[in-house]
Write a protein that holds these residues in place. Structure first.
Motif, PDB file in Angstrom:
ATOM      1  N   LEU A 196     124.085  21.114  10.463  1.00 50.79           N
ATOM      2  CA  LEU A 196     124.372  20.272  11.403  1.00 50.79           C
ATOM      3  C   LEU A 196     124.918  18.978  10.689  1.00 50.79           C
ATOM      4  O   LEU A 196     124.318  18.783   9.893  1.00 50.79           O
ATOM      5  N   LEU A 197     126.639  18.743  11.159  1.00 48.78           N
ATOM      6  CA  LEU A 197     126.485  18.098  10.488  1.00 48.78           C
ATOM      7  C   LEU A 197     126.492  16.657  11.317  1.00 48.78           C
ATOM      8  O   LEU A 197     126.287  16.599  12.609  1.00 48.78           O
ATOM      9  N   LYS A 198     126.413  15.653   9.993  1.00 53.13           N
ATOM     10  CA  LYS A 198     126.521  14.303  10.875  1.00 53.13           C
ATOM     11  C   LYS A 198     127.692  13.493  11.772  1.00 53.13           C
ATOM     12  O   LYS A 198     127.037  13.082  12.341  1.00 53.13           O
ATOM     13  N   ALA A 199     128.552  13.335  10.222  1.00 57.81           N
ATOM     14  CA  ALA A 199     129.507  12.621  11.082  1.00 57.81           C
ATOM     15  C   ALA A 199     130.803  13.833  10.968  1.00 57.81           C
ATOM     16  O   ALA A 199     130.946  14.466  10.577  1.00 57.81           O
ATOM     17  N   THR A 251     122.923   9.206  15.020  1.00 54.34           N
ATOM     18  CA  THR A 251     121.639   8.249  14.711  1.00 54.34           C
ATOM     19  C   THR A 251     120.716   9.620  14.564  1.00 54.34           C
ATOM     20  O   THR A 251     120.596  10.559  14.462  1.00 54.34           O
ATOM     21  N   PRO A 252     119.289   8.956  13.821  1.00 51.88           N
ATOM     22  CA  PRO A 252     118.544  10.268  13.702  1.00 51.88           C
ATOM     23  C   PRO A 252     117.989  10.182  15.129  1.00 51.88           C
ATOM     24  O   PRO A 252     117.145  11.574  14.894  1.00 51.88           O
ATOM     25  N   GLU A 253     118.100   9.847  15.478  1.00 56.18           N
ATOM     26  CA  GLU A 253     116.921   9.611  17.408  1.00 56.18           C
ATOM     27  C   GLU A 253     118.300  11.097  17.626  1.00 56.18           C
ATOM     28  O   GLU A 253     118.032  11.918  17.967  1.00 56.18           O
ATOM     29  N   GLN A 254     120.028  10.945  17.783  1.00 59.77           N
ATOM     30  CA  GLN A 254     120.211  11.334  18.741  1.00 59.77           C
ATOM     31  C   GLN A 254     120.485  12.970  17.655  1.00 59.77           C
ATOM     32  O   GLN A 254     120.223  14.308  18.143  1.00 59.77           O
ATOM     33  N   ALA A 255     120.569  12.679  16.435  1.00 56.64           N
ATOM     34  CA  ALA A 255     120.096  14.268  15.522  1.00 56.64           C
ATOM     35  C   ALA A 255     118.982  14.990  15.792  1.00 56.64           C
ATOM     36  O   ALA A 255     119.197  16.129  16.066  1.00 56.64           O
ATOM     37  N   GLU A 307     117.328  14.759  18.763  1.00 54.00           N
ATOM     38  CA  GLU A 307     117.369  14.973  20.358  1.00 54.00           C
ATOM     39  C   GLU A 307     118.261  16.739  20.189  1.00 54.00           C
ATOM     40  O   GLU A 307     118.355  17.781  21.386  1.00 54.00           O
ATOM     41  N   LEU A 308     119.556  16.160  19.492  1.00 55.91           N
ATOM     42  CA  LEU A 308     120.107  17.403  19.310  1.00 55.91           C
ATOM     43  C   LEU A 308     119.999  18.448  18.515  1.00 55.91           C
ATOM     44  O   LEU A 308     119.292  20.323  18.802  1.00 55.91           O
ATOM     45  N   MET A 309     119.145  18.370  16.798  1.00 56.77           N
ATOM     46  CA  MET A 309     118.388  19.496  17.056  1.00 56.77           C
ATOM     47  C   MET A 309     117.430  20.596  17.587  1.00 56.77           C
ATOM     48  O   MET A 309     117.024  21.586  17.990  1.00 56.77           O
ATOM     49  N   VAL A 310     116.683  19.554  18.647  1.00 55.61           N
ATOM     50  CA  VAL A 310     115.565  20.493  19.912  1.00 55.61           C
ATOM     51  C   VAL A 310     116.563  20.802  21.079  1.00 55.61           C
ATOM     52  O   VAL A 310     116.010  21.899  20.838  1.00 55.61           O
ATOM     53  N   ARG A 311     117.515  20.165  20.547  1.00 54.85           N
ATOM     54  CA  ARG A 311     118.381  21.447  22.133  1.00 54.85           C
ATOM     55  C   ARG A 311     119.235  22.613  21.304  1.00 54.85           C
ATOM     56  O   ARG A 311     118.931  24.024  22.126  1.00 54.85           O
ATOM     57  N   LEU A 312     119.616  22.202  19.967  1.00 57.59           N
ATOM     58  CA  LEU A 312     120.511  23.642  19.364  1.00 57.59           C
ATOM     59  C   LEU A 312     119.148  24.685  19.284  1.00 57.59           C
ATOM     60  O   LEU A 312     118.742  26.029  19.424  1.00 57.59           O
ATOM     61  N   ALA A 350     111.564  10.811  12.949  1.00 54.33           N
ATOM     62  CA  ALA A 350     111.783  10.884  14.732  1.00 54.33           C
ATOM     63  C   ALA A 350     111.157  11.871  14.163  1.00 54.33           C
ATOM     64  O   ALA A 350     110.842  12.372  15.619  1.00 54.33           O
ATOM     65  N   ALA A 351     111.794  13.189  13.603  1.00 56.75           N
ATOM     66  CA  ALA A 351     111.436  14.498  13.783  1.00 56.75           C
ATOM     67  C   ALA A 351     110.170  15.160  13.796  1.00 56.75           C
ATOM     68  O   ALA A 351     109.609  16.016  14.390  1.00 56.75           O
ATOM     69  N   ALA A 352     109.153  13.903  12.706  1.00 60.13           N
ATOM     70  CA  ALA A 352     107.651  14.636  13.155  1.00 60.13           C
ATOM     71  C   ALA A 352     106.845  14.124  14.357  1.00 60.13           C
ATOM     72  O   ALA A 352     105.896  14.452  15.486  1.00 60.13           O
ATOM     73  N   GLN A 353     107.971  13.551  14.839  1.00 62.37           N
ATOM     74  CA  GLN A 353     107.727  13.186  16.339  1.00 62.37           C
ATOM     75  C   GLN A 353     107.704  13.833  17.523  1.00 62.37           C
ATOM     76  O   GLN A 353     107.479  13.611  18.313  1.00 62.37           O
ATOM     77  N   ASP A 354     108.397  14.987  17.150  1.00 65.97           N
ATOM     78  CA  ASP A 354     108.944  15.844  18.210  1.00 65.97           C
ATOM     79  C   ASP A 354     107.786  17.567  17.985  1.00 65.97           C
ATOM     80  O   ASP A 354     108.028  18.133  16.994  1.00 65.97           O
ATOM     81  N   GLU A 355     107.255  16.978  19.136  1.00 60.75           N
ATOM     82  CA  GLU A 355     106.264  17.788  18.783  1.00 60.75           C
ATOM     83  C   GLU A 355     106.644  19.540  19.136  1.00 60.75           C
ATOM     84  O   GLU A 355     106.405  20.929  18.365  1.00 60.75           O
ATOM     85  N   GLN A 356     108.152  19.555  19.477  1.00 58.77           N
ATOM     86  CA  GLN A 356     108.805  21.311  19.467  1.00 58.77           C
ATOM     87  C   GLN A 356     109.008  21.697  17.725  1.00 58.77           C
ATOM     88  O   GLN A 356     109.039  22.580  17.886  1.00 58.77           O
TER      89      GLN A 356
END
Length: 766
Positions: A73-76, A113-117, A119-124, A143-149
């Protein structure tokens, strides 16, 4: 699989491991499993050639080579496909471009942004469940560590973290601890970084694994093989003050003064602008310096081709970079091309290239120019080039794929034979203190085909009776860690179609609970050694076939680390309370050795006896320790030879400096420390306490402290340390490796199969 909140919050980091693995098997265990899926995201711009971007490319390629379906997954937005293009046509690789695909419409041109990334990773991940989610970047990892999924499936690559004690403040420790708890693995670039993290962040212990830089070079890119005139120097990467790139531009002139015609080739287009004045000077030097050829930014393959056309690589950095715990990918790439590289003299580089490597840099331009004049000598050039090439061989894509395969097997094991992930075997692990069972519980929880739930009692007799009754009614198999009130409870509530396994420790053997246990309700009582199994049968009067031996486990993979110089002169002890651990005997061994050679020292990793109220409140215990410590303080031979290190989980890092582990106790049920030392590349030294010969082979056993000292000194003075530690590691790996013990427990749980008795003497190698 693991739905109860207490299981999801466990510090093991396994999390809801059953979900992705059950999906991976796609049905009964006999069906062919699908390929593992891995998602890779780094908080890096793939348009810029630097180490972090090369990491994203090589990590993706490595996972694909290890057998995964790897998604990068690309950032930019892609403005140059120099690094991305090779991936788009690679087998097993998918590149997702959030900007071009309009996956995040609000994303800016500078990237997610890390938060956007996250959120997108969780969606994918919701659309296509990933078995592994690899992330790089501290803010992103937080940010990723805070997402339970994502928790439990994160493989977090750590580089941009504090690398000194001063920088590792309370906030940093808290953040990295959160990352560690949420991660299945922490990927560390070097042994030095892994050791620092484990010493600073207890949650990192047991999860930190090595993932060094990966070197991938074009097949047709090879160096010149010999120096020529002009001597072509090459630097690739970022232009920044601490990388000494401005000072490098002075090298052609400095070499000319020494009679060595030279050219400097610089490849890259990223000029750091933290200091506008420095940035202007750097840009001016790139454009106007005589003897300097600036190639600008180039695709990675082209940059490597240009580098191969030069003679000597440059990785000379400012002295403050010497403490870095990271290894330059560029040094390895240039070495793989056949070029010798000028590097700073650091412990890491000495371990990589040897202390006598001829092209170590000094601190100023003149000293570096002097070093480069040596490179003009064909014989020195060939030696330096061969050292760099040999070092780079250990960092190939093939080696990376092999390493990743091992981590994938660890994190995503297959379902055991005889189980069906669609109808998993229901397993309960119950006890008041699970610290000795944690890694086994982690493994069992990760298995498709098993549904594992924990019944963690608050204390020996205190528990949530409603939950325990609920689990007793639910389970197919119950494992009671400790033969205490938990075993009595589950025996009382056992169903006829249920199996009950009880693991008994030394602590309970002389207590009341074994006498109260209805042994007819128990399918197997597990002891960790043949001696204690025999003693259990004798004292409890239980049927012989009910008492089985499953040894303690040793995490050989985690402990297998390079020893520090001089380790053969360091004795170790772990835990010295209560007095039956016999610290006085360990000190006696040390005294005997220091009379022969003052280089011997004793490192004691332990809590102090006064930290245990039940020890310190006993007058005879207190008197013992006061007498023993007084002996050390008053004897000049001993006073400088004993070091007390704080108790903690960073045993693997601590063991790097220990050559011999002493076991001088009056009695032990197993004593894991000598086995762990052997797995780390050291040698066990064990007094013959009852049952020691059923755990360790005779070559490590001694009858008295004096004989132990004599045996240790003979191994060291006769040059047999390497042979002895090799034999010890083979013995421990064969008998007690975590993977072997996990397999034994799996057989017992799934099939009721009892393993063969352990015979340590039968596996010793010369």
């Amino acid at each position: 699989m693991t739905n109860h909140p207490r299981e999801r919050e466990r510090a093991s980091g396994v999390g809801d491991a059953g979900g992705p693995q059950a999906d991976r098997t796609g049905g009964a265990a006999s069906e062919r499993p699908r390929r593992l899926r891995a998602l890779v995201y780094g908080d890096v711009d793939m348009n810029i050639i630097d180490g972090s971007a090369v990491w994203a490319q090589s990590m993706t390629q490595g996972l694909a080579a290890a057998g995964c379906e790897a998604t990068l997954l690309l950032k930019a937005p892609v403005t140059t496909d120099r690094l991305v293009a090779p991936l788009t046509s690679a087998a097993g690789v998918t590149v997702r471009r959030p900007h071009e695909e309009r996956l995040v419409p609000e994303a800016g041109q500078r990237g997610l942004t890390p938060e956007q990334a996250v959120e997108l990773m969780v969606r994918l991940d919701t659309e296509e469940r990933f078995d592994v989610v690899v992330v790089r970047g501290r803010r992103l990892a937080i940010a990723a560590a805070q997402d339970e999924q994502l928790a439990g499936r994160l493989w977090t690559y750590l580089t941009d973290v504090p690398q000194t004690v001063a920088e590792m403040n309370a906030t940093a420790v808290s953040e990295i601890s959160d990352i560690a708890v949420a991660s299945r693995l922490l990927l560390c670039q070097t042994e030095e970084l892994r050791g620092f993290l484990e010493t600073s962040v207890p949650a990192a212990c047991g999860k930190s694994v090595l993932f060094p830089p990966v070197v991938i070079t074009p097949d047709d890119a090879t160096g010149a093989g010999t120096p020529q005139e002009p001597l072509k120097l090459v630097y690739t990467g970022k232009f920044a003050p601490r990388w000494n790139t401005l000072e490098m531009t002075e090298l052609p002139a400095a070499l000319a003064e020494r009679g060595v015609p030279a050219e400097l080739h610089m490849i890259g287009d990223k000029v750091h602008r933290d200091s506008p004045e420095w940035a202007r000077s750097m840009s001016k030097a790139l454009e106007n310096t005589e003897g300097l050829v600036w190639h600008g930014g180039k695709p990675r393959a082209e940059a490597l081709q240009l580098s191969a056309g030069c003679h000597v690589g440059l990785s000379w950095r400012a002295p403050e970079m010497d403490a870095s715990l990271e290894l330059s990918t560029k040094v390895l790439e240039l070495g793989a091309l056949g070029l010798p590289v000028v590097v700073n003299r650091t412990p890491m580089h000495e371990r990589l290239l040897g202390a006598d490597y001829p092209l170590y840099a000094g601190e100023d331009v003149g000293s570096v120019a002097d070093t480069l004049t040596l490179a003009a000598d064909p014989e020195i050039y060939r030696e330096a080039a061969e050292r760099c090439r040999a070092a780079a061989d250990g960092f190939s894509l093939e080696r990376a794929a092999e390493r990743l395969k091992g981590y994938l097997e660890l994190a995503c094991p297959s379902a055991p034979t005889g189980t069906d992930p669609q109808r998993p075997l229901k397993v309960v692990i119950a006890g008041h203190d699970l610290k000795f069972f944690t890694r086994l519980a982690d493994y069992l929880t990760s298995l498709p085909g098993l549904d594992v739930r924990l019944d963690e009692w608050e204390a020996l007799r205190n528990h949530d009776q409603y939950r325990s009754r609920e689990l007793a009614a639910w389970a197919d198999v119950v494992i009671c860690e400790w033969c205490g009130p938990n075993a009595l409870f589950y025996a009382e509530h056992k169903r006829p179609d249920q199996r009950l396994v009880v693991r008994l420790h030394r602590f309970e053997l002389y207590a009341e609970w074994p006498r109260k246990l209805d042994i007819d309700k128990v399918d197997a009582v597990v002891c960790v050694s043949p001696y204690y199994a025999s003693l259990t049968r004798e004292l409890a009067g239980w049927p012989t076939d009910k008492v089985v031996v499953l040894p303690n486990w040793v995490d050989v993979d985690q402990l297998d680390r390079p020893k520090l110089p001089g380790a053969q002169y360091t004795l170790g002890m772990v835990g010295i309370a209560p007095s039956r651990k016999r610290l006085d005997r360990g000190i006696e061994v040390l005294g005997e050795l220091r009379r022969r050679d003052p280089r011997y020292t004793l490192a004691v990793k332990t809590k102090q006896p006064w930290d245990y109220w039940w020890v310190w409140n006993r007058p005879e215990e207190r008197e013992y320790y006061e007498r023993t410590y007084r002996t050390v303080q008053r004897d000049p031979l001993l006073a400088e030879g004993v070091v007390f290190d704080p108790f903690g989980p960073d045993v693997a890092t601590w063991l790097r400096r220990v050559g011999f582990m002493l076991s001088t106790s009056d009695d032990e049920s197993f004593h894991l420390a000598p086995a762990e030392c052997a797995a780390s590349g050291g040698v066990p030294a064990v007094l013959t306490w009852p049952g020691a010969d059923t755990i360790y082979s005779a070559r490590w056993l001694h009858d008295t402290p004096a004989e132990m000292a004599e045996g240790i000194h003979a191994i060291v003075s006769e040059g047999r340390f390497d042979a002895a530690r090799s034999a010890a590691k083979a013995e421990i790996t064969e008998n007690y490796s975590l993977r072997r013990v996990c397999d034994m427990w799996t057989d017992l749980i799934v099939h009721g199969k009892v393993p063969e008795p352990n015979d340590p003497a039968g596996v010793v190698t010369a």
